[in-house]
Design a protein around this motif. Structure first.
Motif, PDB file in Angstrom:
ATOM      1  N   GLN A 187      11.681   9.008 -20.732  1.00  0.00           N
ATOM      2  CA  GLN A 187      12.212  10.081 -21.415  1.00  0.00           C
ATOM      3  C   GLN A 187      13.253  10.909 -20.529  1.00  0.00           C
ATOM      4  O   GLN A 187      12.698  11.469 -19.293  1.00  0.00           O
ATOM      5  N   ASN A 188      14.212  11.144 -20.668  1.00  0.00           N
ATOM      6  CA  ASN A 188      15.155  12.095 -19.930  1.00  0.00           C
ATOM      7  C   ASN A 188      14.747  13.336 -20.397  1.00  0.00           C
ATOM      8  O   ASN A 188      15.240  13.865 -21.257  1.00  0.00           O
ATOM      9  N   ARG A 189      14.228  14.217 -19.423  1.00  0.00           N
ATOM     10  CA  ARG A 189      13.969  15.649 -19.922  1.00  0.00           C
ATOM     11  C   ARG A 189      13.858  16.683 -18.594  1.00  0.00           C
ATOM     12  O   ARG A 189      12.653  16.696 -18.183  1.00  0.00           O
ATOM     13  N   GLN A 190      14.961  16.967 -18.046  1.00  0.00           N
ATOM     14  CA  GLN A 190      14.662  17.690 -16.805  1.00  0.00           C
ATOM     15  C   GLN A 190      14.227  18.836 -17.133  1.00  0.00           C
ATOM     16  O   GLN A 190      14.569  19.908 -18.086  1.00  0.00           O
ATOM     17  N   ARG A 191      13.265  19.533 -16.349  1.00  0.00           N
ATOM     18  CA  ARG A 191      12.602  20.759 -16.464  1.00  0.00           C
ATOM     19  C   ARG A 191      12.464  21.116 -15.058  1.00  0.00           C
ATOM     20  O   ARG A 191      11.917  20.258 -14.119  1.00  0.00           O
ATOM     21  N   VAL A 192      12.376  22.658 -14.778  1.00  0.00           N
ATOM     22  CA  VAL A 192      12.061  23.221 -13.519  1.00  0.00           C
ATOM     23  C   VAL A 192      10.416  23.325 -13.613  1.00  0.00           C
ATOM     24  O   VAL A 192      10.029  24.177 -14.546  1.00  0.00           O
ATOM     25  N   PHE A 193       9.859  23.011 -12.782  1.00  0.00           N
ATOM     26  CA  PHE A 193       8.425  23.556 -12.329  1.00  0.00           C
ATOM     27  C   PHE A 193       8.188  24.248 -11.399  1.00  0.00           C
ATOM     28  O   PHE A 193       8.830  23.943 -10.047  1.00  0.00           O
ATOM     29  N   ILE A 194       7.573  25.572 -11.619  1.00  0.00           N
ATOM     30  CA  ILE A 194       7.701  26.299 -10.537  1.00  0.00           C
ATOM     31  C   ILE A 194       6.040  26.661 -10.163  1.00  0.00           C
ATOM     32  O   ILE A 194       5.199  26.897 -10.859  1.00  0.00           O
ATOM     33  N   VAL A 195       5.758  26.854  -8.959  1.00  0.00           N
ATOM     34  CA  VAL A 195       4.499  26.706  -8.370  1.00  0.00           C
ATOM     35  C   VAL A 195       4.553  28.346  -7.667  1.00  0.00           C
ATOM     36  O   VAL A 195       5.291  28.466  -6.795  1.00  0.00           O
ATOM     37  N   ALA A 196       3.734  29.376  -8.015  1.00  0.00           N
ATOM     38  CA  ALA A 196       3.869  30.493  -7.381  1.00  0.00           C
ATOM     39  C   ALA A 196       2.312  30.575  -6.435  1.00  0.00           C
ATOM     40  O   ALA A 196       1.329  30.346  -7.186  1.00  0.00           O
ATOM     41  N   CYS A 197       2.436  30.603  -5.317  1.00  0.00           N
ATOM     42  CA  CYS A 197       1.445  30.679  -4.120  1.00  0.00           C
ATOM     43  C   CYS A 197       1.150  31.835  -3.708  1.00  0.00           C
ATOM     44  O   CYS A 197       1.907  32.620  -3.266  1.00  0.00           O
ATOM     45  N   ARG A 198      -0.214  32.282  -3.629  1.00  0.00           N
ATOM     46  CA  ARG A 198      -0.642  33.699  -3.038  1.00  0.00           C
ATOM     47  C   ARG A 198      -1.035  33.415  -1.498  1.00  0.00           C
ATOM     48  O   ARG A 198      -0.976  34.450  -0.829  1.00  0.00           O
ATOM     49  N   ASP A 234      -1.030  27.667   1.501  1.00  0.00           N
ATOM     50  CA  ASP A 234      -0.774  26.773   0.251  1.00  0.00           C
ATOM     51  C   ASP A 234       0.571  26.470   0.032  1.00  0.00           C
ATOM     52  O   ASP A 234       1.182  25.359  -0.193  1.00  0.00           O
ATOM     53  N   SER A 235       1.559  27.474   0.480  1.00  0.00           N
ATOM     54  CA  SER A 235       2.925  27.279   0.589  1.00  0.00           C
ATOM     55  C   SER A 235       3.343  26.158   1.401  1.00  0.00           C
ATOM     56  O   SER A 235       4.314  25.411   1.103  1.00  0.00           O
ATOM     57  N   TYR A 236       2.807  26.103   2.708  1.00  0.00           N
ATOM     58  CA  TYR A 236       3.160  24.920   3.801  1.00  0.00           C
ATOM     59  C   TYR A 236       2.659  23.725   3.328  1.00  0.00           C
ATOM     60  O   TYR A 236       3.348  22.727   3.482  1.00  0.00           O
ATOM     61  N   THR A 237       1.567  23.550   2.669  1.00  0.00           N
ATOM     62  CA  THR A 237       1.062  22.339   2.190  1.00  0.00           C
ATOM     63  C   THR A 237       1.538  21.913   0.838  1.00  0.00           C
ATOM     64  O   THR A 237       1.061  20.816   0.378  1.00  0.00           O
ATOM     65  N   LEU A 238       2.095  22.490   0.159  1.00  0.00           N
ATOM     66  CA  LEU A 238       2.554  22.091  -1.303  1.00  0.00           C
ATOM     67  C   LEU A 238       3.288  20.890  -1.392  1.00  0.00           C
ATOM     68  O   LEU A 238       4.124  20.759  -0.779  1.00  0.00           O
ATOM     69  N   THR A 239       2.826  20.038  -2.066  1.00  0.00           N
ATOM     70  CA  THR A 239       3.650  18.883  -2.313  1.00  0.00           C
ATOM     71  C   THR A 239       3.760  18.403  -3.803  1.00  0.00           C
ATOM     72  O   THR A 239       3.124  19.106  -4.401  1.00  0.00           O
ATOM     73  N   TRP A 240       5.045  17.818  -3.823  1.00  0.00           N
ATOM     74  CA  TRP A 240       5.232  17.346  -5.264  1.00  0.00           C
ATOM     75  C   TRP A 240       5.099  15.796  -5.590  1.00  0.00           C
ATOM     76  O   TRP A 240       4.833  15.244  -4.974  1.00  0.00           O
ATOM     77  N   PRO A 241       4.867  15.693  -7.031  1.00  0.00           N
ATOM     78  CA  PRO A 241       4.931  14.239  -7.438  1.00  0.00           C
ATOM     79  C   PRO A 241       5.792  13.478  -6.891  1.00  0.00           C
ATOM     80  O   PRO A 241       6.980  13.685  -6.698  1.00  0.00           O
ATOM     81  N   GLU A 242       5.537  12.300  -6.291  1.00  0.00           N
ATOM     82  CA  GLU A 242       6.303  11.008  -5.830  1.00  0.00           C
ATOM     83  C   GLU A 242       7.243  10.428  -6.808  1.00  0.00           C
ATOM     84  O   GLU A 242       6.465  10.183  -7.942  1.00  0.00           O
ATOM     85  N   GLN A 243       8.476  10.684  -6.680  1.00  0.00           N
ATOM     86  CA  GLN A 243       9.124   9.881  -7.838  1.00  0.00           C
ATOM     87  C   GLN A 243       9.052   8.267  -7.808  1.00  0.00           C
ATOM     88  O   GLN A 243       9.307   7.980  -6.652  1.00  0.00           O
ATOM     89  N   THR A 244       9.393   7.913  -8.671  1.00  0.00           N
ATOM     90  CA  THR A 244       9.254   6.333  -8.827  1.00  0.00           C
ATOM     91  C   THR A 244      10.647   5.758  -9.428  1.00  0.00           C
ATOM     92  O   THR A 244      11.131   6.298 -10.428  1.00  0.00           O
ATOM     93  N   SER A 245      10.882   4.666  -9.087  1.00  0.00           N
ATOM     94  CA  SER A 245      12.028   3.936  -9.867  1.00  0.00           C
ATOM     95  C   SER A 245      11.621   2.951 -10.562  1.00  0.00           C
ATOM     96  O   SER A 245      12.322   2.357 -11.383  1.00  0.00           O
TER      97      SER A 245
END
Length: 430
Positions: free
Chosen positions: A165-176, A180-191
């Motif tokens: 499904q082509n459905r671009q959305r912005v995911f926002i993580v607010a870190c306190r 956590d800000s330095y170690t935050l990682t996002w899902p790896e994209q796949t082809s």
């Protein structure tokens, strides 16, 4: 002094979350997959509240504006897919000035400020980053920074993580926590993406394509099969431009100057004695501002040239093209540029025209209208509710809205549960 117990413990996936603007439960499904416990939910739609309870055993509160933040249990992650319509390209695009829901982000901040969860996870349309020249995004950053959070975002689509499904959305993580800000990682994209045909059901209560629309697609296919053209790519064939030569901007022309031209489908404007008569003979998309809008400007040029090159074929074809629906007179090609067979593609009937997509990946599910449910032309039907649920990774839900329209609205508003699961999986590792 109030003590907050909302700390995600290392070496365990047990955590507590709240689900604001819960909808049908996309955030809940992704959180629960990682061992999360929902301690509070909020959803204003009464029907969805009951469905949410049926699926998850939690009955959401109603209007978030009436929720006392002190009554919300302590939690580790606050989730909020706050309403996106004011910020979407199809919505009102008023940003935080929108009275209906633009300011609802303040309700999220209010609850986060009181409970200080380790993370706040938000989802919306990508347009919130740029709306109003970036003012809303700056507003969000200021509000969260003021209560001790830093915002980080990534634009993700289900197709990026293997869901068709082509459905671009912005995911926002607010870190306190700065760590956590330095170690935050996002899902790896796949082809590697699952082909849409692999999620289609071969049995079920399917909604068939209306005969008039089926005949319309056949008629458009006749044109595509006879055109002297080798490929199409990201452009619309605007049939009203066949034979037209009116100026693309006639806002300053006099009536006398205008009647020298030809309007939609080559209709002569000679003899028109009023501007109303002139506008009635022009394409619908030029009537408001008396000029071709930007969204279809290049397609107007393309279509006029295409007509000149295929005049005999086009003149015969337009005699049988239905004129009662403006959107049926435009076909936007986003499919295989060299394979012009509609049945080898997916189709969506949109207000701007008939949109054609490659068959391997579904277009974004849309909540505002059930008329834009993707069509599978080679099967002569629409995508089913169950198939839509699979595209949002919510097919395991046992309770769904009773009718197709309500179900597709719910899935169109829902956050993709698989993306949520992957984002949260990374958060709870730390």
């Amino acid at each position: 002094m109030e003590i907050h117990s909302n700390v995600i413990k290392q070496n365990t996936s047990a955590f507590r979350f709240v689900d604001l603007f819960a909808g049908i439960g996309g955030f809940h499904a992704g959180m629960a997959e990682n061992g999360g416990e929902c301690v509070f939910a909020c959803e204003i739609d009464d029907t969805l509240r009951k469905i949410y309870e049926n699926n998850f055993g939690v009955f959401p509160e109603g209007d978030i504006k009436k929720v006392d933040e002190k009554s919300v249990p302590s939690h580790d992650i606050l989730c909020a897919g706050f309403p996106c319509q004011p910020f979407s390209l199809a919505g009102k695009k008023k940003g935080q000035t929108c009275p209906e829901s633009g300011q609802l982000i303040d309700e999220v901040v209010r609850i986060a400020e009181h409970h200080k969860p380790r993370y706040v996870l938000l989802e919306n349309v990508p347009n919130i980053i740029t709306i109003d020249n970036g003012n809303f995004w700056r507003y969000m950053n200021t509000r969260f920074n003021d209560i001790g959070y830093s915002l980080h975002y990534r634009i993700l689509s289900p197709v990026d993580i293997g869901v068709p499904q082509n459905r671009q959305r912005v995911f926002i993580v607010a870190c306190r926590d700065k760590t956590d800000s330095y170690t935050l990682t996002w899902p790896e994209q796949t082809s590697q993406c699952t082909r849409l045909e692999n999620i289609l059901d071969h049995k079920g209560d399917f909604r068939l394509l209306e005969p008039a629309k089926a005949e319309l697609l056949k008629h458009w296919q006749q044109l595509l099969s006879q055109l002297c053209i080798t490929e199409l790519h990201s452009i619309s064939i605007a049939a009203p431009e066949f034979g037209a030569d009116y100026p693309k901007n006639f806002s300053r022309l006099t009536l006398k100057e205008m009647i020298q031209y030809k309007g939609a489908y080559g209709q002569s404007l000679t003899g028109c004695t009023t501007w109303k008569e002139v506008l009635d003979r022009l394409p619908s998309y030029v009537r408001k501002n008396r000029q071709v809008p930007d969204w279809i400007n290049s397609s107007v040029d393309f279509s006029r040239k295409l007509y000149i090159q295929n005049k005999t074929v086009a003149d015969k074809w337009i005699t049988r093209l239905p004129r009662h629906n403006n959107s049926w007179q435009i076909m936007e090609w986003r499919g295989d540029r060299q394979n012009l067979t509609i049945n080898d593609h997916l189709v969506q009937f949109r207000a701007s025209g008939i949109r054609v997509f490659r068959k391997d990946v579904a277009p974004s599910l849309i909540s505002m209208t059930s008329t834009q449910v993707p069509v599978i032309p080679w099967l002569g039907r629409y995508i089913s509710v169950r198939e839509a649920a699979k595209l949002q990774n919510l097919h395991h839900l046992s309770s769904l809205p009773e009718n197709n329209s309500a179900a597709f609205k719910a899935f169109g508003n829902a956050v993709n549960a698989k993306i949520v699961s992957m984002v949260v999986s990374n958060l709870i590792k730390h």
